[in-house]
Design an enzyme around this catalytic site. Structure first.
Site, PDB file in Angstrom:
ATOM      1  N   GLN A  21       0.820  -1.217   0.000  1.00 54.63           N
ATOM      2  CA  GLN A  21       0.000   0.000   0.000  1.00 54.63           C
ATOM      3  C   GLN A  21       0.854   1.268   0.000  1.00 54.63           C
ATOM      4  OE1 GLN A  21      -2.617  -1.410   3.457  1.00 54.63           O
ATOM      5  NE2 GLN A  21      -4.021  -0.178   2.236  1.00 54.63           N
ATOM      6  N   CYS A  78     -10.501   0.092   3.849  1.00 55.11           N
ATOM      7  CA  CYS A  78      -9.109  -0.022   3.415  1.00 55.11           C
ATOM      8  C   CYS A  78      -8.620   1.357   2.992  1.00 55.11           C
ATOM      9  CB  CYS A  78      -9.041  -0.994   2.237  1.00 55.11           C
ATOM     10  SG  CYS A  78      -7.375  -1.275   1.629  1.00 55.11           S
TER      11      CYS A  78
HETATM   12 NI    NI Z   1      -6.402  -2.642   3.087  1.00 56.65          NI
END
Ligand code: NI
Length: 176
Positions: A54, A101
């Site tokens: 991420q 998220c």
């Molecule tokens: Ni996530």
């Protein structure tokens, strides 16, 4: 420390299989800085977990937050880095629960997850670590570990019918 840029859904880095880390690599200062930067980034965006892909690093590292238990005088969030995490469910059942998220902002959805799991990983010093966790932290660990295999929570939803924007989540789904 620095706040890192978070990749959003559509960025191919979120769909790659992240590579394994070795313990010597883990102890390097650059890697320790990555862990600290991820913790700072997670706190900045009020996340409860973050996976290295991420922040555009395709390596098997996640950060998870575990709330201290009620008996504990210190309810502070414990933030635990997990390197090369492997998850085994400790029960056959799956429980639906809400997830969001940082890579899919402003959206929530219900995802089935094992309520109790065993996590095996390396800690930030490269030492072996085994954790049995349950409830929401177990959900977070499964969500973050999925990121290392290019899997997003929406992929795990049994149905997209609960996919919900935050305003509508607060308006229609939060019971109090
Ligand atoms: Ni996530």
């Amino acid at each position: 420390m620095s706040i890192l840029k978070v990749a959003r859904m559509g960025n191919p880095v979120l769909r790659e299989k992240a590579r394994l880390l070795d313990p010597t690599e883990v102890r390097r200062p650059e890697f320790q800085k990555l862990i600290d930067d991820m913790i700072e980034t997670m706190n900045e965006y009020r996340g409860i977990g973050l996976a290295a892909p991420q922040v555009h690093e395709s390596v098997r590292l996640v950060i998870i937050g575990i709330q201290g238990d009620d008996e504990d005088d210190d309810p502070a969030l414990k933030i635990i880095p997990l390197i090369n995490p492997e998850i085994a469910p400790l029960t056959d059942e799956l429980v639906e629960g809400w997830e969001g998220c940082l890579s899919i902002p402003e959206v929530r959805g219900q995802v089935p997850r094992a309520p109790r799991i065993r996590v095996q990983a390396l800690d930030r010093r490269g030492k072996r670590l085994t954790l049995d966790i349950e409830g929401f932290p177990a959900r977070v660990a499964q969500h973050e570990t999925d990121h290392l295999d290019g899997v997003l929570f929406i992929d795990r939803m049994r149905s997209l019918s609960t996919l919900t924007y935050m305003d509508e989540y607060a308006r229609f789904w939060v019971k109090d």
